[in-house]
Design a protein around this motif. Structure first.
Motif, PDB file in Angstrom:
ATOM      1  N   PHE A 334       0.838  -1.203   0.000  1.00 17.08           N
ATOM      2  CA  PHE A 334       0.000   0.000   0.000  1.00 17.08           C
ATOM      3  C   PHE A 334       0.872   1.252   0.000  1.00 17.08           C
ATOM      4  CE2 PHE A 334      -1.473   3.271   3.012  1.00 17.08           C
ATOM      5  CZ  PHE A 334      -2.495   3.833   2.256  1.00 17.08           C
ATOM      6  N   VAL A 335       1.913   1.278   0.833  1.00 19.69           N
ATOM      7  CA  VAL A 335       2.804   2.443   0.906  1.00 19.69           C
ATOM      8  C   VAL A 335       3.519   2.652  -0.429  1.00 19.69           C
ATOM      9  CG1 VAL A 335       4.889   3.363   1.991  1.00 19.69           C
ATOM     10  CG2 VAL A 335       3.119   2.285   3.403  1.00 19.69           C
ATOM     11  N   ILE A 336       4.022   1.573  -1.021  1.00 17.05           N
ATOM     12  CA  ILE A 336       4.711   1.689  -2.316  1.00 17.05           C
ATOM     13  C   ILE A 336       3.773   2.237  -3.380  1.00 17.05           C
ATOM     14  CG2 ILE A 336       5.819   0.392  -4.178  1.00 17.05           C
ATOM     15  CD1 ILE A 336       6.845  -1.564  -2.051  1.00 17.05           C
ATOM     16  N   ILE A 337       2.557   1.716  -3.418  1.00 20.42           N
ATOM     17  CA  ILE A 337       1.589   2.163  -4.429  1.00 20.42           C
ATOM     18  C   ILE A 337       1.184   3.613  -4.197  1.00 20.42           C
ATOM     19  CG2 ILE A 337      -0.799   1.809  -5.206  1.00 20.42           C
ATOM     20  CD1 ILE A 337      -0.264  -1.215  -4.911  1.00 20.42           C
ATOM     21  N   MET A 338       1.080   4.034  -2.937  1.00 14.64           N
ATOM     22  CA  MET A 338       0.795   5.441  -2.652  1.00 14.64           C
ATOM     23  C   MET A 338       1.936   6.338  -3.134  1.00 14.64           C
ATOM     24  SD  MET A 338      -2.183   5.947  -1.378  1.00 14.64           S
ATOM     25  CE  MET A 338      -2.542   4.819  -2.711  1.00 14.64           C
ATOM     26  N   CYS A 339       3.167   5.898  -2.901  1.00 14.02           N
ATOM     27  CA  CYS A 339       4.325   6.673  -3.363  1.00 14.02           C
ATOM     28  C   CYS A 339       4.332   6.774  -4.887  1.00 14.02           C
ATOM     29  CB  CYS A 339       5.621   6.036  -2.865  1.00 14.02           C
ATOM     30  SG  CYS A 339       5.885   6.196  -1.088  1.00 14.02           S
ATOM     31  N   GLU A 340       3.978   5.689  -5.540  1.00 12.56           N
ATOM     32  CA  GLU A 340       3.905   5.726  -7.002  1.00 12.56           C
ATOM     33  C   GLU A 340       2.816   6.695  -7.460  1.00 12.56           C
ATOM     34  OE1 GLU A 340       5.433   1.325  -8.483  1.00 12.56           O
ATOM     35  OE2 GLU A 340       3.281   1.703  -8.330  1.00 12.56           O
ATOM     36  N   ARG A 341       1.674   6.599  -6.847  1.00 18.89           N
ATOM     37  CA  ARG A 341       0.530   7.403  -7.280  1.00 18.89           C
ATOM     38  C   ARG A 341       0.774   8.899  -7.112  1.00 18.89           C
ATOM     39  NH1 ARG A 341      -4.965   5.717  -7.670  1.00 18.89           N
ATOM     40  NH2 ARG A 341      -6.370   7.491  -7.885  1.00 18.89           N
ATOM     41  N   PHE A 342       1.381   9.282  -5.994  1.00 17.22           N
ATOM     42  CA  PHE A 342       1.500  10.708  -5.688  1.00 17.22           C
ATOM     43  C   PHE A 342       2.896  11.282  -5.932  1.00 17.22           C
ATOM     44  CE2 PHE A 342      -2.052   9.225  -2.981  1.00 17.22           C
ATOM     45  CZ  PHE A 342      -3.047  10.048  -3.501  1.00 17.22           C
ATOM     46  N   ILE A 343       3.874  10.431  -6.197  1.00 15.18           N
ATOM     47  CA  ILE A 343       5.238  10.937  -6.433  1.00 15.18           C
ATOM     48  C   ILE A 343       5.810  10.431  -7.752  1.00 15.18           C
ATOM     49  CG2 ILE A 343       7.607  11.041  -5.548  1.00 15.18           C
ATOM     50  CD1 ILE A 343       6.478  10.649  -2.731  1.00 15.18           C
ATOM     51  N   VAL A 344       5.930   9.105  -7.884  1.00 18.95           N
ATOM     52  CA  VAL A 344       6.608   8.518  -9.042  1.00 18.95           C
ATOM     53  C   VAL A 344       5.896   8.854 -10.348  1.00 18.95           C
ATOM     54  CG1 VAL A 344       7.376   6.360 -10.116  1.00 18.95           C
ATOM     55  CG2 VAL A 344       7.533   6.651  -7.627  1.00 18.95           C
ATOM     56  N   PHE A 345       4.574   8.755 -10.373  1.00 22.89           N
ATOM     57  CA  PHE A 345       3.839   8.998 -11.613  1.00 22.89           C
ATOM     58  C   PHE A 345       3.918  10.449 -12.082  1.00 22.89           C
ATOM     59  CE2 PHE A 345       0.741   5.218 -10.801  1.00 22.89           C
ATOM     60  CZ  PHE A 345       1.772   4.350 -11.101  1.00 22.89           C
ATOM     61  N   LYS A 346       4.397  11.337 -11.208  1.00 22.63           N
ATOM     62  CA  LYS A 346       4.527  12.753 -11.588  1.00 22.63           C
ATOM     63  C   LYS A 346       5.940  13.099 -12.052  1.00 22.63           C
ATOM     64  CE  LYS A 346       0.821  14.126  -8.423  1.00 22.63           C
ATOM     65  NZ  LYS A 346       0.424  14.956  -7.250  1.00 22.63           N
ATOM     66  N   LEU A 347       6.833  12.115 -12.049  1.00 17.60           N
ATOM     67  CA  LEU A 347       8.203  12.335 -12.510  1.00 17.60           C
ATOM     68  C   LEU A 347       8.249  12.396 -14.032  1.00 17.60           C
ATOM     69  CD1 LEU A 347      10.090   9.801 -10.185  1.00 17.60           C
ATOM     70  CD2 LEU A 347      10.008  12.287  -9.935  1.00 17.60           C
ATOM     71  N   PRO A 348       9.326  13.001 -14.597  1.00 18.07           N
ATOM     72  CA  PRO A 348       9.492  13.001 -16.060  1.00 18.07           C
ATOM     73  C   PRO A 348       9.515  11.571 -16.590  1.00 18.07           C
ATOM     74  CG  PRO A 348      11.054  14.482 -15.016  1.00 18.07           C
ATOM     75  CD  PRO A 348      10.393  13.735 -13.911  1.00 18.07           C
ATOM     76  N   GLY A 349       9.149  11.373 -17.861  1.00 18.83           N
ATOM     77  CA  GLY A 349       8.956  10.056 -18.470  1.00 18.83           C
ATOM     78  C   GLY A 349      10.035   9.035 -18.203  1.00 18.83           C
ATOM     79  N   VAL A 350      11.289   9.349 -18.543  1.00 15.84           N
ATOM     80  CA  VAL A 350      12.372   8.376 -18.401  1.00 15.84           C
ATOM     81  C   VAL A 350      12.614   8.042 -16.941  1.00 15.84           C
ATOM     82  CG1 VAL A 350      14.826   7.942 -18.791  1.00 15.84           C
ATOM     83  CG2 VAL A 350      13.486   9.154 -20.528  1.00 15.84           C
ATOM     84  N   LEU A 351      12.626   9.047 -16.079  1.00 13.29           N
ATOM     85  CA  LEU A 351      12.865   8.823 -14.653  1.00 13.29           C
ATOM     86  C   LEU A 351      11.733   8.008 -14.046  1.00 13.29           C
ATOM     87  CD1 LEU A 351      14.718   9.359 -12.281  1.00 13.29           C
ATOM     88  CD2 LEU A 351      13.512  11.531 -11.889  1.00 13.29           C
ATOM     89  N   LYS A 352      10.509   8.294 -14.466  1.00 15.05           N
ATOM     90  CA  LYS A 352       9.356   7.528 -13.976  1.00 15.05           C
ATOM     91  C   LYS A 352       9.496   6.053 -14.348  1.00 15.05           C
ATOM     92  CE  LYS A 352       5.369   7.807 -16.113  1.00 15.05           C
ATOM     93  NZ  LYS A 352       4.056   8.295 -16.602  1.00 15.05           N
ATOM     94  N   THR A 353       9.943   5.797 -15.564  1.00  9.37           N
ATOM     95  CA  THR A 353      10.118   4.422 -16.024  1.00  9.37           C
ATOM     96  C   THR A 353      11.206   3.709 -15.236  1.00  9.37           C
ATOM     97  OG1 THR A 353       9.419   5.019 -18.265  1.00  9.37           O
ATOM     98  CG2 THR A 353      10.661   2.965 -18.011  1.00  9.37           C
ATOM     99  N   ILE A 354      12.322   4.408 -15.003  1.00  9.91           N
ATOM    100  CA  ILE A 354      13.436   3.809 -14.260  1.00  9.91           C
ATOM    101  C   ILE A 354      13.010   3.446 -12.843  1.00  9.91           C
ATOM    102  CG2 ILE A 354      15.707   4.261 -13.267  1.00  9.91           C
ATOM    103  CD1 ILE A 354      16.320   5.962 -15.745  1.00  9.91           C
ATOM    104  N   VAL A 355      12.356   4.393 -12.165  1.00 13.90           N
ATOM    105  CA  VAL A 355      11.919   4.142 -10.792  1.00 13.90           C
ATOM    106  C   VAL A 355      10.869   3.027 -10.756  1.00 13.90           C
ATOM    107  CG1 VAL A 355      10.774   5.134  -8.766  1.00 13.90           C
ATOM    108  CG2 VAL A 355      12.430   6.499 -10.063  1.00 13.90           C
ATOM    109  N   GLY A 356       9.955   3.054 -11.719  1.00 16.34           N
ATOM    110  CA  GLY A 356       8.914   2.030 -11.782  1.00 16.34           C
ATOM    111  C   GLY A 356       9.495   0.640 -11.972  1.00 16.34           C
ATOM    112  N   ARG A 357      10.472   0.526 -12.886  1.00 17.11           N
ATOM    113  CA  ARG A 357      11.114  -0.776 -13.124  1.00 17.11           C
ATOM    114  C   ARG A 357      11.889  -1.228 -11.884  1.00 17.11           C
ATOM    115  NH1 ARG A 357       8.794  -3.101 -17.598  1.00 17.11           N
ATOM    116  NH2 ARG A 357       8.776  -1.623 -19.346  1.00 17.11           N
ATOM    117  N   PHE A 358      12.534  -0.285 -11.222  1.00 18.97           N
ATOM    118  CA  PHE A 358      13.264  -0.610  -9.992  1.00 18.97           C
ATOM    119  C   PHE A 358      12.305  -1.178  -8.949  1.00 18.97           C
ATOM    120  CE2 PHE A 358      14.561   0.539  -5.698  1.00 18.97           C
ATOM    121  CZ  PHE A 358      15.864   0.045  -5.644  1.00 18.97           C
TER     122      PHE A 358
END
Length: 464
Positions: A334-358
């Motif tokens: 739940f915490v990871i998904i919240m971080c993705e929803r409110f932080i990671v998904f707002k990152l620039p395209g390439v950085l968002k992809t890198i963090v998401g894959r990580f």
């Protein structure tokens, strides 16, 4: 016999059932499916715990749910809501009670598959209430849907509409030719073989390595070996349950039902959120449709969305088990998904992809370690070996990972390659190619040979 990766099931029950099913007159085939499923469950229950205590729970739940479904359809206004609330509460309390009894009293008190057939029953009641089931289904159809042996133990969680919409597609129900019946059996058996090989040749061997780590002691393994262990358990769980899902869906295809996609190459996901839409997809869609959306889903304010997702992940954790590690597993996701929803998904395209894959390739295996180890002290020791700068424990052999990579490295490499979506999709697309068919033939007999020379491991999700 409750396991599909069982010699008795493969060479006795399945072929015998298919013969009986197809020689049965069309109008009685649903009864054949129901009777065969009940025999499968009853014999499997006796084999598993030495008695048939699980059988009455399934039968009782089927009858009660059918009667309440009729009451819901025939009622109006507030009565309709009351009947729906009563049966959903009954199903939920039944599941919770058996889970608690199994955990704190006796493990044999948990009916096999209760987590799955209970969710089928709740979805059936909700869909009936919401008018998604137009006709008034007969008892034999409802009972066969709840009990059908390809799904009763560990899913997938097929919806009744998908089941009923395809009743007329069962070979023979629409006077299908022998060629169509044989084509379905052949196609389904290919999926079955692929799943069997994943279970027997990959998952069961990964289980040996994971067991070896436990035997050494989590506090005594080297850090590289601890990371290999995290990857190993992740692969074991994935190929065990993906293998089961392929076998289950393959059997359904043999019976004329459509192939149910329960795993859609989750490790190819670009985020943890996407991962859990593609991992055990029928369970994920169940939580979405029957818990998340009824609570407001994403149509409400931010605080409510967070609360809704927290509830979903707490229930998901509890559904898998009542021990603390499962609840912790759900909260961390739940915490990871919240971080993705409110932080990671707002990152620039390439950085968002890198963090998401990580998150998918590194954090997911770490969460599976939490999923695997129920003892809090042992879990802490394992993470201290993963991250040794926290201290505690000294590796008995700093080179333990080299030895085990020499033994299991090839199997781990095969598993990693099969995580690549295009690899399996290529095999699936060309499954009628003679070369692929020869490979499947060889895999089948290798799997059978392996089964005859081992005690056999039950599917991991039988425990849930």
């Amino acid at each position: 016999m409750i396991s599909f990766s069982n010699i008795t099931f493969i060479f006795r029950f399945l072929p015998a059932f298919l013969i009986v099913f197809y020689v049965t007159p069309v109008k009685f085939r649903t009864w054949t499916l129901l009777l065969g499923s009940l025999i499968f469950y009853l014999v499997g229950s006796i084999d598993s715990v030495g008695n048939f205590k699980m059988f009455p729970a399934l039968l009782g739940a089927v009858v009660v749910n059918y009667l309440f479904a009729r009451a819901v359809r025939n009622a109006e206004g507030k009565k309709k809501k009351v009947f729906l609330a009563l049966i959903v509460i009954f199903d939920a309390v039944m599941l919770i009670t058996f889970k608690l009894l199994g955990q704190f009293v006796d493990g044999s008190l948990i009916p096999i598959g209760i987590s799955f057939y209970t969710f089928k029953m709740i979805s059936f009641q909700a869909d009936s209430y919401n008018g998604k089931i137009d006709s008034k289904p007969l008892f034999k159809d409802v009972a066969a849907y709840f009990c059908m042996f390809p799904q009763v133990v560990s899913g997938p969680i097929m919806r009744f509409s998908d089941y009923s919409d395809n009743l007329e597609l069962i070979p023979g129900a629409s006077k299908s030719s022998k060629e169509e019946i044989l084509a379905n059996i052949e196609d389904g058996f290919k999926y079955f073989i692929a799943g069997l090989a994943m279970k027997v040749l990959l998952a069961d061997h990964y289980a040996m390595l994971w067991k070896e780590i436990g035997t050494i002691g989590y506090e005594s393994i080297s850090t590289p070996f601890a990371w290999i262990g995290a990857v190993t358990y992740s692969l074991q769980l994935f190929f065990d349950f993906w293998g089961y899902s392929l076998m289950s869906s393959g059997i359904a295809v043999m019976l004329g039902f459509p192939f149910v996609v329960n795993f859609d190459h989750p490790y190819g996901s670009a985020s943890v959120s996407e991962f859990y839409r593609r991992w055990h997809a029928t369970l994920g869609s169940w939580f979405r449709d029957y818990i998340y959306i009824p609570m407001g889903g994403s149509r409400v304010g931010t605080v409510r969305i967070i609360l809704n997702l927290l509830v979903v992940w707490l229930v998901t954790g509890f559904w898998h088990g009542v021990t603390l590690n499962f609840i912790l597993w759900g909260i961390i996701l739940f915490v990871i998904i919240m971080c993705e929803r409110f932080i990671v998904f707002k990152l620039p395209g390439v950085l968002k992809t890198i963090v998401g894959r990580f998150n998918v390739l590194v954090l997911i295996p770490l969460t599976w370690v939490i999923f695997a180890i129920s003892d809090a002290g042992m879990l802490l020791n394992y993470f201290k070996r993963l991250f040794p700068f926290f201290g505690a424990g000294i590796a008995v052999n700093d080179n333990d990972y080299i030895k085990n990579l020499g033994i299991y490295g090839g199997l781990l490499a095969v598993g990693v390659v099969l995580l690549i979506p295009h690899v399996f999709k290529f095999i699936e697309k060309h499954r009628k190619n003679p070369l692929i068919m020869i490979c499947l033939f060889v895999l089948f007999w290798f799997s059978v040979y392996s089964l005859t020379n081992s005690a056999g491991n039950p599917f991991m999700y039988f425990a849930f």
